[in-house]
Design a protein around this motif. Sequence first.
Motif, short mmCIF file in Angstrom:
data_model
loop_
_atom_site.label_atom_id
_atom_site.label_comp_id
_atom_site.label_asym_id
_atom_site.label_seq_id
_atom_site.Cartn_x
_atom_site.Cartn_y
_atom_site.Cartn_z
N GLN A 197 2.19 1.73 -3.52
CA GLN A 197 1.08 2.16 -4.39
C GLN A 197 0.74 3.62 -4.16
O GLN A 197 0.47 4.37 -5.11
N SER A 198 0.76 4.05 -2.90
CA SER A 198 0.46 5.45 -2.60
C SER A 198 1.51 6.38 -3.17
O SER A 198 1.19 7.46 -3.68
N LYS A 251 -1.68 9.49 2.81
CA LYS A 251 -1.89 8.06 3.06
C LYS A 251 -0.55 7.35 3.26
O LYS A 251 -0.40 6.53 4.17
N ALA A 252 0.44 7.70 2.43
CA ALA A 252 1.77 7.07 2.55
C ALA A 252 2.38 7.37 3.92
O ALA A 252 2.93 6.47 4.57
N ALA A 288 -2.59 11.17 -1.57
CA ALA A 288 -1.74 9.98 -1.70
C ALA A 288 -0.55 10.04 -0.75
O ALA A 288 -0.20 9.05 -0.11
N ALA A 344 0.83 -1.21 0.00
CA ALA A 344 0.00 0.00 0.00
C ALA A 344 0.86 1.26 0.00
O ALA A 344 0.52 2.25 -0.66
N ALA A 369 0.90 6.61 -6.83
CA ALA A 369 -0.26 7.47 -7.09
C ALA A 369 0.13 8.94 -6.94
O ALA A 369 -0.32 9.79 -7.73
#
Length: 144
Positions: A40-41, A63-64, A60, A37, A44
């Motif tokens: 992916q963040s 979130k990371a 993004a 995840a 993104a």
Amino acid sequence: MFTSVNSRAAAAYKRVAAETSVQGADPHQLVGLLFDALLQSIAAARGAMSRDDAGAKGAALGKAVRIIEEGLKAGLNLQQGGDLAANLHQLYSYSVLRLTQANLRNDPKALEEVTLLIEPLAQSWKQIKGPGPAYLPPVAGRGV
């Protein structure tokens, strides 16, 4: 604005699949999911940065940072993990700093740097079986 039935169904499927994989995962697998995840963040955020989409980039990267702070870093056992846990803690702190700088300066090189730091760690984690002493066992109710 309305979304198509197919889009809503795909989003629901994706959400259920993610929840199912988390619920059925052991602690070792959960750390692997956090790494996935996180990467992916960052990807993104890189895409949003290239499109000049500040809102998506900020979301993004937020979130990371949460994945690192509340998942990976919070799961470290600094008392029992020794040098390994201390080194991971420093790496995660540095990664958060670089992600924050990437957001403020719109710097894709900082995103690439964090990716290059995290990818080998994520790959190595997936090659080992079970968590070492660097990570705490899961705590009920604690989530990312």
